[in-house]
Design a protein around this motif. Structure first.
Motif, mmCIF file in Angstrom:
data_model
loop_
_atom_site.group_PDB
_atom_site.id
_atom_site.type_symbol
_atom_site.label_atom_id
_atom_site.label_comp_id
_atom_site.label_asym_id
_atom_site.label_seq_id
_atom_site.Cartn_x
_atom_site.Cartn_y
_atom_site.Cartn_z
ATOM 1 N N PRO A 170 0.683 -0.952 -0.065
ATOM 2 C CA PRO A 170 -0.074 -0.244 0.126
ATOM 3 C C PRO A 170 0.795 1.223 -0.060
ATOM 4 C CG PRO A 170 -0.839 -1.633 1.440
ATOM 5 C CD PRO A 170 0.590 -2.089 1.241
ATOM 6 N N LEU A 207 -8.424 4.456 -0.679
ATOM 7 C CA LEU A 207 -8.022 3.317 0.292
ATOM 8 C C LEU A 207 -9.170 2.738 1.248
ATOM 9 C CD1 LEU A 207 -4.305 3.775 1.173
ATOM 10 C CD2 LEU A 207 -5.180 2.323 -0.875
ATOM 11 N N TRP A 265 -12.704 -2.342 -1.567
ATOM 12 C CA TRP A 265 -12.774 -3.695 -0.814
ATOM 13 C C TRP A 265 -13.269 -5.110 -1.561
ATOM 14 C CZ3 TRP A 265 -9.023 -3.655 2.609
ATOM 15 C CH2 TRP A 265 -8.735 -2.450 3.184
ATOM 16 N N CYS A 269 -10.148 -6.337 -3.474
ATOM 17 C CA CYS A 269 -9.401 -7.132 -2.538
ATOM 18 C C CYS A 269 -9.946 -8.360 -2.251
ATOM 19 C CB CYS A 269 -9.226 -6.190 -1.224
ATOM 20 S SG CYS A 269 -8.517 -4.553 -1.433
ATOM 21 N N THR A 274 -2.381 2.938 -6.384
ATOM 22 C CA THR A 274 -2.800 2.598 -4.942
ATOM 23 C C THR A 274 -3.734 1.554 -4.583
ATOM 24 O OG1 THR A 274 -2.872 5.187 -4.902
ATOM 25 C CG2 THR A 274 -4.105 4.115 -3.159
ATOM 26 N N LEU A 299 -3.115 -2.075 -2.420
ATOM 27 C CA LEU A 299 -3.945 -2.604 -1.570
ATOM 28 C C LEU A 299 -4.518 -3.946 -1.920
ATOM 29 C CD1 LEU A 299 -5.345 -1.980 1.310
ATOM 30 C CD2 LEU A 299 -7.267 -0.968 -0.238
ATOM 31 N N CYS A 324 -3.666 -7.621 0.485
ATOM 32 C CA CYS A 324 -4.766 -8.544 1.020
ATOM 33 C C CYS A 324 -4.683 -9.863 0.314
ATOM 34 C CB CYS A 324 -6.171 -7.941 0.429
ATOM 35 S SG CYS A 324 -6.738 -6.236 1.229
#
Length: 419
Positions: free
Chosen positions: A70, A211, A217, A220, A356, A360, A364
């Motif tokens: 990250p 983020l 998410w 991720c 970015t 992330l 994950c």
């Protein structure tokens, strides 16, 4: 909130130069990332490391890679992908030099932490390619870049040969030579990216805020299954095959790598189909196919006794080794297609924050690759069923598919215009 304004594309001649060099850097970095998985056995026998010390030695590159991904992704957004690549490659080279020089456990841990800088090549490479690729071919280009994840298994093929013929110290030296060559070619043949201050579309603060955006998410989660799950499965399969089918560990490792090849081969087709028909549709089909395949793999060997009229009828339900390898190859192909589609979807939804968000996603996936083997072992201990490994992956795939169906992707019905 994602920024869906497509970046300005540069001439195709630049892409022809940048894509192979970026792919070479990414591939070599990921090969270095799993170096301890091979040479670590030699180090354990030479320096009498305990099983706990050996496990920590294997996990350190993944842990540091996940932790660094990250912040390196944010630095990529700030400095540009090319600059981060040119910084990460020498840092990786220093870690390889340290690995050849140290002779203590603490030194090997420090070298392993340095190998974690390979994680920065993923987000930096994505960001750098976005500057050059035509938006209508984003899936194909990013799918080709995704082949670099195959470097994670490359060490399993090459390093044992080098180690047997010469010594394990030659493997880091060979990787160091490749890294130096790629670094020099990138420095000489490629141009610096435009400064972020010259591009009003790019906002570093917007990238940082992305983020914590709820829409990030799900990406991720998808990547945790597609990439983290595939890495964890490759690491676990040799022991699974040797235990269930009485193969040697060497044979199990060889079959595991062969089953992983379809994942690499299908990333580009997955990206190409995503360019034509949409990334969400391809990702949905890949996850649904993964659910079906994992369901078949999850079913444990079963003996049934049916009380017939004249005599009991015995049935054995199980997956033979050829059928298992076929199912694993199909699962690998589906995961590769899904990765190609996911990278295309990442470009569609976050064209200005791929560095970015990609960082992330990798963090994950590293956590998934680290935790899943531990969960595999716990499931085997508590359930005493070898196929519980595939049951856990089935649950992760199911959660990813349900998340995809419940998430709103504005580009789901938009297909890229093809020239």
């Amino acid at each position: 909130m994602s920024d869906r304004t497509a970046p300005v594309s540069v001439d195709h001649t630049s892409l022809i130069i940048v894509l192979p060099l970026t792919l070479a850097a990414f591939f070599t970095a990921f090969a270095c990332w799993t170096l301890f998985a091979v040479v670590g056995v030699e180090l354990k026998n030479t320096y009498w490391f305990s099983d706990t010390q050996f496990a920590l030695l294997l996990s350190v590159p993944f842990l540091t890679g996940g932790l660094l991904a990250p912040p390196l992704g944010m630095l990529t957004q700030r400095w540009g992908g090319r600059r981060v690549i040119l910084v990460c490659l020498p840092a990786l080279g220093l870690a390889l030099l340290l690995l050849m020089w140290v002779d203590s456990y603490a030194g090997f841990l420090l070298a392993g932490a340095g190998l974690g800088t390979a994680g920065g090549l993923f987000s930096a490479g994505l960001h750098y390619l976005v500057t050059y690729m035509p938006p209508s071919r984003a899936g194909m280009v990013l799918g080709m870049f995704g082949i670099g994840t195959g470097g994670a298994g490359f060490s399993y093929l090459v390093v044992p040969v080098v180690q047997t013929a010469y010594s394990w110290e030659l493997a880091p030296l060979a990787y160091l030579s490749v890294i130096l060559l790629v670094w020099l070619l990138l420095l000489i043949l490629t141009d610096p990216e435009p400064s972020p201050r010259q591009r009003s579309e790019t906002s570093w603060l917007r990238a940082v805020k992305s983020l914590v955006s709820p829409s990030v998410w799900p990406f991720c989660l998808y990547f945790s299954f597609l990439f983290g799950g595939s890495i964890a499965l490759i690491l676990w399969l040799p022991d699974y095959l040797s235990s269930v089918y009485q193969l040697s560990l060497a044979e199990g490792a060889r079959w595991s790598l062969l089953c992983a090849l379809p994942m690499l081969a299908c990333q580009v087709p997955g990206g190409l189909v995503s360019d034509r028909y949409g990334a969400v549709m391809v990702l949905r089909l890949a996850l649904l196919g993964g659910l079906g395949t994992l369901f078949l793999l999850s079913y444990p060997d079963t003996d049934l006794i049916i009380h017939g009229i004249r005599q009991p009828i015995h049935w054995h339900i199980g997956v033979s080794l050829p059928w298992l390898l076929l199912l694993l190859s199909g699962l690998s192909a589906l995961m590769g297609s899904g990765m190609g589609a996911l990278l295309r979807l990442l470009f569609d939804e976050y064209p200005q924050q791929v560095g970015t968000v990609g960082g992330l996603m990798l963090a994950c996936a590293c956590a998934s690759a680290f935790l899943l083997p531990l969960l595999f072992g716990l499931a085997n201990d508590f359930l005493s069923v070898r196929s519980s490994v595939f049951m856990l992956l089935f649950l992760l795939c199911l959660v990813a598919w349900l998340t995809l169906e419940c998430s709103r992707h504005p580009t789901a019905d938009r297909k890229a215009p093809l020239p």
